[in-house]
Design a protein around this motif. Structure first.
Motif, mmCIF file in Angstrom:
data_model
loop_
_atom_site.group_PDB
_atom_site.id
_atom_site.type_symbol
_atom_site.label_atom_id
_atom_site.label_comp_id
_atom_site.label_asym_id
_atom_site.label_seq_id
_atom_site.Cartn_x
_atom_site.Cartn_y
_atom_site.Cartn_z
ATOM 1 N N TYR A 110 36.342 1.985 -16.240
ATOM 2 C CA TYR A 110 36.904 2.066 -14.892
ATOM 3 C C TYR A 110 37.534 3.443 -14.699
ATOM 4 O O TYR A 110 38.234 3.940 -15.579
ATOM 5 C CB TYR A 110 37.977 0.995 -14.689
ATOM 6 C CG TYR A 110 37.454 -0.409 -14.804
ATOM 7 C CD1 TYR A 110 36.896 -1.051 -13.712
ATOM 8 C CD2 TYR A 110 37.519 -1.098 -16.011
ATOM 9 C CE1 TYR A 110 36.413 -2.344 -13.810
ATOM 10 C CE2 TYR A 110 37.042 -2.392 -16.125
ATOM 11 C CZ TYR A 110 36.493 -3.013 -15.020
ATOM 12 O OH TYR A 110 36.020 -4.292 -15.125
ATOM 13 N N LEU A 111 37.294 4.037 -13.528
ATOM 14 C CA LEU A 111 37.881 5.330 -13.170
ATOM 15 C C LEU A 111 38.898 5.117 -12.055
ATOM 16 O O LEU A 111 38.639 4.361 -11.111
ATOM 17 C CB LEU A 111 36.797 6.296 -12.694
ATOM 18 C CG LEU A 111 35.668 6.567 -13.685
ATOM 19 C CD1 LEU A 111 34.574 7.394 -13.029
ATOM 20 C CD2 LEU A 111 36.200 7.257 -14.927
ATOM 21 N N ASN A 112 40.039 5.779 -12.173
ATOM 22 C CA ASN A 112 41.098 5.665 -11.164
ATOM 23 C C ASN A 112 41.643 7.044 -10.838
ATOM 24 O O ASN A 112 41.638 7.937 -11.681
ATOM 25 C CB ASN A 112 42.253 4.811 -11.684
ATOM 26 C CG ASN A 112 41.830 3.394 -11.939
ATOM 27 O OD1 ASN A 112 41.371 2.725 -11.036
ATOM 28 N ND2 ASN A 112 41.963 2.942 -13.174
ATOM 29 N N ASN A 113 42.157 7.167 -9.620
ATOM 30 C CA ASN A 113 42.809 8.402 -9.205
ATOM 31 C C ASN A 113 44.129 8.046 -8.537
ATOM 32 O O ASN A 113 44.175 7.171 -7.669
ATOM 33 C CB ASN A 113 41.917 9.185 -8.237
ATOM 34 C CG ASN A 113 42.472 10.552 -7.954
ATOM 35 O OD1 ASN A 113 42.910 11.254 -8.850
ATOM 36 N ND2 ASN A 113 42.474 10.932 -6.695
ATOM 37 N N TYR A 114 45.204 8.691 -8.971
ATOM 38 C CA TYR A 114 46.531 8.462 -8.411
ATOM 39 C C TYR A 114 47.056 9.802 -7.915
ATOM 40 O O TYR A 114 47.069 10.773 -8.661
ATOM 41 C CB TYR A 114 47.490 7.934 -9.480
ATOM 42 C CG TYR A 114 46.948 6.768 -10.276
ATOM 43 C CD1 TYR A 114 47.075 5.465 -9.811
ATOM 44 C CD2 TYR A 114 46.310 6.969 -11.499
ATOM 45 C CE1 TYR A 114 46.581 4.395 -10.535
ATOM 46 C CE2 TYR A 114 45.819 5.901 -12.236
ATOM 47 C CZ TYR A 114 45.962 4.622 -11.745
ATOM 48 O OH TYR A 114 45.471 3.569 -12.471
ATOM 49 N N ILE A 115 47.500 9.853 -6.665
ATOM 50 C CA ILE A 115 48.064 11.087 -6.109
ATOM 51 C C ILE A 115 49.519 10.809 -5.757
ATOM 52 O O ILE A 115 49.822 9.863 -5.031
ATOM 53 C CB ILE A 115 47.267 11.569 -4.886
ATOM 54 C CG1 ILE A 115 45.838 11.914 -5.321
ATOM 55 C CG2 ILE A 115 47.951 12.768 -4.239
ATOM 56 C CD1 ILE A 115 44.925 12.334 -4.210
ATOM 57 N N LEU A 116 50.406 11.641 -6.290
ATOM 58 C CA LEU A 116 51.844 11.436 -6.122
ATOM 59 C C LEU A 116 52.557 12.750 -5.852
ATOM 60 O O LEU A 116 52.185 13.784 -6.405
ATOM 61 C CB LEU A 116 52.462 10.889 -7.418
ATOM 62 C CG LEU A 116 52.047 9.528 -7.882
ATOM 63 C CD1 LEU A 116 52.195 9.430 -9.381
ATOM 64 C CD2 LEU A 116 52.925 8.508 -7.227
#
Length: 126
Positions: A84-90
């Motif tokens: 699984y690939l995830n992207n989090y922008i903070l």
């Protein structure tokens, strides 16, 4: 090397470390942010549930607080590894810490391997 050259070298190294590398590995499980800005964290997870359809949660924590919006549940239908690939922008501030924590949901053992964590400073203060 003269004292002046050594001092210049140390100041330049500190400046580059804080501004070219806007984050540090604080521990094997935690990242410390060195500058205010917008950061992207991209993760690659390998999940395997030896018992089919057992779930696991992976959650992002900022300064020790769980970010529910960035928590995700994963499962595999059979004893098979899925990626699984995830992207989090903070938006993060200097001194903030980020870590990812993993917990089983159904009380069964689920194997999770963090393949990669890629960190990008999209926009940050110098």
């Amino acid at each position: 090397m003269s004292d002046v050259a050594l001092l210049y070298f140390l100041l330049l190294t500190q400046f580059l470390h804080q501004h070219v590398f806007p984050y540090d590995k604080k521990s094997d499980y935690q990242i410390k942010i060195n500058g205010n800005g917008v950061y992207s964290f991209q993760t690659r997870l390998h999940v395997n549930s030896p018992t089919g359809n057992k779930r696991v949660e992976v959650a992002l924590f900022k300064n020790g607080d769980r970010y529910a919006a960035y928590a995700s549940g994963y499962t595999t239908p059979v004893n098979y590894t899925m990626t699984y690939l995830n992207n989090y922008i903070l938006y993060l501030s200097e001194g903030d810490t980020i870590d990812f924590r993993i917990a089983p949901i159904d009380g069964y053992s689920v194997n999770v391997q963090m393949g990669d964590i890629l960190i990008y400073a999209l926009d940050y203060d110098l």
